[in-house]
Design an enzyme around this catalytic site. Structure first.
Site, PDB file in Angstrom:
ATOM      1  N   GLY A  42       0.812  -1.229   0.000  1.00 21.50           N
ATOM      2  CA  GLY A  42       0.000   0.000   0.000  1.00 21.50           C
ATOM      3  C   GLY A  42       0.834   1.262   0.000  1.00 21.50           C
ATOM      4  CG  HIS A  89       3.068   0.655  -5.467  1.00 19.58           C
ATOM      5  ND1 HIS A  89       3.229   1.739  -4.645  1.00 19.58           N
ATOM      6  CD2 HIS A  89       3.698  -0.381  -4.854  1.00 19.58           C
ATOM      7  CE1 HIS A  89       3.919   1.381  -3.575  1.00 19.58           C
ATOM      8  NE2 HIS A  89       4.224   0.111  -3.678  1.00 19.58           N
ATOM      9  CE  LYS A 108      12.548   1.940  -4.172  1.00 19.79           C
ATOM     10  NZ  LYS A 108      11.974   1.193  -3.040  1.00 19.79           N
TER      11      LYS A 108
HETATM   12  P1  AMP Z   1       5.938  -2.484  -1.765  1.00 22.21           P
HETATM   13  O1  AMP Z   1       4.572  -1.926  -1.593  1.00 22.21           O
HETATM   14  O2  AMP Z   1       7.035  -1.537  -1.414  1.00 22.21           O
HETATM   15  O3  AMP Z   1       6.082  -3.860  -1.150  1.00 22.21           O
HETATM   16  O4  AMP Z   1       6.097  -2.701  -3.332  1.00 22.21           O
HETATM   17  C1  AMP Z   1       5.194  -3.497  -4.070  1.00 22.21           C
HETATM   18  C2  AMP Z   1       5.795  -3.781  -5.419  1.00 22.21           C
HETATM   19  O5  AMP Z   1       6.012  -2.553  -6.108  1.00 22.21           O
HETATM   20  C3  AMP Z   1       7.172  -4.475  -5.316  1.00 22.21           C
HETATM   21  O6  AMP Z   1       7.264  -5.449  -6.334  1.00 22.21           O
HETATM   22  C4  AMP Z   1       8.128  -3.344  -5.556  1.00 22.21           C
HETATM   23  O7  AMP Z   1       9.361  -3.761  -6.101  1.00 22.21           O
HETATM   24  C5  AMP Z   1       7.349  -2.495  -6.556  1.00 22.21           C
HETATM   25  N1  AMP Z   1       7.842  -1.116  -6.555  1.00 22.21           N
HETATM   26  C6  AMP Z   1       7.923  -0.276  -5.499  1.00 22.21           C
HETATM   27  N2  AMP Z   1       8.484   0.892  -5.866  1.00 22.21           N
HETATM   28  C7  AMP Z   1       8.776   0.784  -7.192  1.00 22.21           C
HETATM   29  C8  AMP Z   1       9.383   1.648  -8.156  1.00 22.21           C
HETATM   30  N3  AMP Z   1       9.802   2.862  -7.837  1.00 22.21           N
HETATM   31  N4  AMP Z   1       9.520   1.194  -9.409  1.00 22.21           N
HETATM   32  C9  AMP Z   1       9.110  -0.061  -9.747  1.00 22.21           C
HETATM   33  N5  AMP Z   1       8.521  -0.908  -8.888  1.00 22.21           N
HETATM   34  C10 AMP Z   1       8.368  -0.501  -7.633  1.00 22.21           C
END
Ligand code: AMP
Length: 283
Positions: A31, A37, A152
């Protein structure tokens, strides 16, 4: 768009989708959604009949209680953003729905084949056990045809690929490039915790990584490593936790550029108390 909070309701929706032969795309998130995302979600929407997104701040992957307590939670805004890009189902359970008491206490075990012994794994003990625990549960529930992860979190992506191979999940893992602000700063939910001054400072991380590409391959690996760490640390308010130049498949540090054709530099930097990660491909 339908908001689902129980496994039972999710099971019904997934069963129906499967029985009608629909492809299911899935984006697991914690979230506090941003454009990074949403880029994954848009791709998921365009490549599948149905798009499922989970929003769950997974307690078992946090090794630092304060980090868990302070993690931004913005479900209402997240749901609006997801609806606006065509997501059909959001799964946002609470921790009790996902885990029983024993699971919350007993560390989940998984053979990482060494992938967890470096970088995030070394500095966040137990982190990837929690990641594999929650993603494997989510895969069992959502039964996706394809699942989307950001580069990332480079080490996470490598570990998820291993998990899928070892646990035989019939899912295609799709890695997606890092989405950055115009300034170069990698988008992150944690950026919301930075002060405006810290946000300016954090831009320096991606700048130094980008500049290092100009010298990489012509500079000995350890020299490039040390110069990059020194350049980031030179800014007051930034402190490198680790920087590793690794083989993109094994995640083991390399010593010479000729060792492999798949080389990535992964960094974690504290900007004040906020922990930021980024990476750059050298080869
Ligand atoms: P998180 O909510 O941080 O667990 O991220 C959920 C998904 O979004 C994960 O697969 C992350 O690697 C991806 N994600 C988060 N930030 C970025 C970004 N800046 N660029 C690409 N993917 C991202």
């Amino acid at each position: 768009m339908q908001l689902i909070t129980t496994k039972k309701a999710l099971f019904e929706v997934v069963s129906h989708a499967k029985s009608t032969g629909k492809t299911i795309g899935f984006v697991p998130t914690m979230g506090a959604l941003h454009n990074g995302h949403l880029t994954l979600v848009k791709r998921c929407v365009s490549e599948n009949d149905l798009c499922f997104v989970s929003v769950f701040v997974n307690p078992t992957q946090f090794n630092d209680k304060n980090d868990l307590a302070n993690y931004p939670r913005t479900l209402e805004a997240d749901a609006q953003l997801l609806a606006s890009v065509g997501c059909q189902f959001v799964f946002a359970p609470n921790a009790d729905e996902m885990y029983d008491a024993e699971e919350m206490q007993k560390p989940f075990e998984f053979d990482f084949g060494g992938l967890d012994e470096v970088m995030e794994g070394r500095f966040r003990p137990g982190h990837f056990n929690g990641v594999v625990q929650v993603v494997s549960k989510l895969f069992q529930l959502v039964q996706p045809t394809r699942a989307y992860f950001g580069e990332k979190d480079f080490q996470q992506l490598a570990i998820i690929r291993r998990m899928v191979t070892i646990m035989n999940f019939p899912v295609e893992i799709v890695g997606c490039p890092i989405v950055r602000e115009e300034s170069g700063l990698a988008l992150s939910s944690r950026n919301a915790l930075l002060t405006p001054e810290q946000r300016q400072l954090a831009v320096h991380i991606s700048q130094v990584l980008k500049e290092s590409c100009l010298f990489a391959l012509e500079t000995p690996v350890h020299e490039l490593h040390d110069a990059l760490v020194a350049a980031v640390n030179a800014r007051e308010g930034l402190e490198v936790e680790y920087f590793e130049i690794v083989d993109g498949k094994t995640l083991q540090p390399i010593e010479k550029w000729e060792e492999t054709n798949d080389i990535v530099g992964c960094i974690t930097v504290y900007c004040g108390k906020i922990r930021l990660i980024d990476n750059i491909r050298y080869k």
